[in-house]
Enzyme design. Structure first.
Site, mmCIF file in Angstrom:
data_model
loop_
_atom_site.group_PDB
_atom_site.id
_atom_site.type_symbol
_atom_site.label_atom_id
_atom_site.label_comp_id
_atom_site.label_asym_id
_atom_site.label_seq_id
_atom_site.Cartn_x
_atom_site.Cartn_y
_atom_site.Cartn_z
ATOM 1 C CG ASP A 164 -4.626 -38.269 -17.500
ATOM 2 O OD1 ASP A 164 -5.178 -37.358 -16.864
ATOM 3 O OD2 ASP A 164 -4.697 -39.452 -17.168
ATOM 4 C CD GLU A 394 -12.507 -42.091 -18.703
ATOM 5 O OE1 GLU A 394 -12.581 -43.177 -19.325
ATOM 6 O OE2 GLU A 394 -11.494 -41.740 -18.075
HETATM 7 C C1 DGY Z 1 -5.409 -42.668 -15.306
HETATM 8 O O1 DGY Z 1 -4.912 -43.642 -14.751
HETATM 9 O O2 DGY Z 1 -5.788 -42.683 -16.493
HETATM 10 C C2 DGY Z 1 -5.671 -41.481 -14.532
HETATM 11 O O3 DGY Z 1 -6.121 -40.428 -15.287
HETATM 12 C C3 DGY Z 1 -4.538 -41.090 -13.650
HETATM 13 O O4 DGY Z 1 -5.096 -40.413 -12.600
#
Ligand code: DGY
Length: 430
Positions: A164, A394
């Site tokens: 992201d 995570e």
């Molecule tokens: C989030 O919402 O952080 C995700 O990575 C989007 O898929």
């Protein structure tokens, strides 16, 4: 420290605890829906103790496929206001409800591994039933996400490649106009430490891109041509090349010779095309902007997926290994998601530094396949140590090995079961 046997039990409990009936959630509070690539890695974790459940995870995922072959990155099987942006913001009007962007296509590879270790004819039949759906998805990539005709993959949103807030997107995402973004309230920062998450500016850009897609009616032709963020993502590209090779092997095994020919041509195109991503100044494959044509000139863990894709010349491979060595001197736990010697490195902020087990597993798989066994094992053991030290987070700080983001994380637990545990079977011994 928790013993490996206890950790294995804990990991199984996470998978079964995050099972919502046919699909798992990555983490019940932070991510309460089915995520595309998460599910595939989780299926491989299930395969270590419940193969039937492994197949079901992938089958449920493909129940969310669109008619044109597109596979969404989230399927909203049930409403949950603990996550933003929910299905109404995406506005794709699909049944089941889903997002309008995709995610790294890891399914073909997992299905091949499951097929090749199948214990019954029923398992083989389940692979055959999934095969045309996966092929349709790969064709969708070819049709809508290869604007240069080089077999590379266009990403229309930083969420598509899964990384992201990688610094690779800072400059291209800065071109996205955020002035029309409607007011919104994030939910991620009410569950997690803000310093581990993307910034408000990142989110404004994420939302502006969702808005663009929604206003375009999620027309993938329009998105491919006009979306304000159009990056060739090195991670997505390497993963698709690898997946095409695995789908090719499946096509051969299932007697689909015509499909195999089509896939072979696509693989050849990409193997040549990846040179467009090669940055000779830094000796690495990097993402590159379709709009500005600029290379990010940044080394990320996704750069090392070239080994997994099986691409690059001997010289390119050597130069990538030099980078791997350099990175390993600056990080305690391999592989940080971003170059620890770069000024944009941040050891705890999501994809700006933390070490992610799923990418590390793919990097190690590739390293082993090209004969770099010592590197592959180092990556595996580093991930084992992080999980032993901190549990199933995570991601992890690559310097301290402490957990970052959500805890009891399904895909990390799956990676322990499949790959990182001292007695993990690995993909060929499932
Ligand atoms: C989030 O919402 O952080 C995700 O990575 C989007 O898929």
């Amino acid at each position: 420290m928790t013993s490996p046997t206890e950790l294995t039990q804990e990991a199984r409990n996470i998978l079964t605890g995050n099972d919502r009936g046919g699909y798992t959630v990555p983490n019940g509070r932070v991510y309460p829906f089915q995520w595309n690539w998460d599910s595939v890695f989780v299926a491989l974790g299930f395969a270590t103790f419940d193969r039937d459940r492994a197949w079901t995870e992938i089958e449920t995922l493909f129940d969310g496929q669109w008619d044109d072959g597109f596979m969404p990155h989230i399927i909203f099987w049930k409403d949950d206001d603990g996550y933003f942006p929910g299905s109404a913001i995406w506005g794709t009007n699909k049944d089941p409800k889903s997002s309008g962007i995709t995610q790294p296509p890891v399914a073909a590879t997992a299905i091949r591994w499951l097929y090749e270790t199948a214990k019954t004819d029923d398992e083989k039949a389940r692979a055959s039933a999934l095969y045309p759906k996966v092929l349709a998805w790969h064709r969708w990539f070819h049709e809508y996400r290869d604007p240069l005709g080089k077999g590379l993959v266009l990403s229309s949103h930083p969420w598509e490649g899964g990384r992201d807030n990688s610094p690779e997107w800072d400059a291209p995402a800065a071109q996205v106009d955020v002035s029309r973004v409607d007011p919104y309230v994030r939910r991620d920062t009410s569950h997690l430490d803000q310093s581990m998450r993307p910034t408000k500016l990142d989110y404004d850009r994420y939302l502006a891109l969702v808005q663009f897609g929604r206003e375009a009616g999620w027309n993938h032709d329009v998105i491919a041509r006009e979306n304000p963020f159009r990056m060739i993502d090195v991670g997505l590209t390497m993963i698709l090349i690898r997946a095409n090779k695995d789908l090719y092997a499946l096509a051969k095994a299932l007697g689909r010779d015509k499909d195999a020919e089509e896939l072979r041509a696509r693989i050849d195109l990409s193997e040549d095309g990846v040179n467009w991503l090669w940055n000779d100044d830094i000796g690495s494959f990097c993402s590159r902007d379709v709009i500005s044509e600029k290379s990010s000139a940044m080394v990320t863990s996704a750069s090392f997926l070239a080994f997994y894709a099986g691409v690059g010349s001997d010289v390119q491979r050597q130069r990538q290994l030099e980078n791997l060595k350099r990175v390993s001197k600056a990080a305690t736990y391999m592989v940080p998601s971003f170059d620890p010697e770069h000024e944009a490195f941040d050891s705890i902020r999501y994809w700006r530094g933390p070490s992610w087990a799923i990418v590390n597993f793919m990097v190690a798989t590739g390293l082993r396949e090209v004969g770099e066994e010592a590197w592959a094992e180092k990556v595996r053991l580093d991930n084992q140590k992080m999980m032993e030290k901190s549990g199933f987070y995570e991601a992890y700080c690559p310097i301290e090995g402490s957990g970052t983001g959500g805890d009891d994380f399904t895909w990390t637990a799956a990676m322990w079961l499949l790959w990182a545990a001292p007695d993990a079977p690995g993909v060929s011994n499932l």
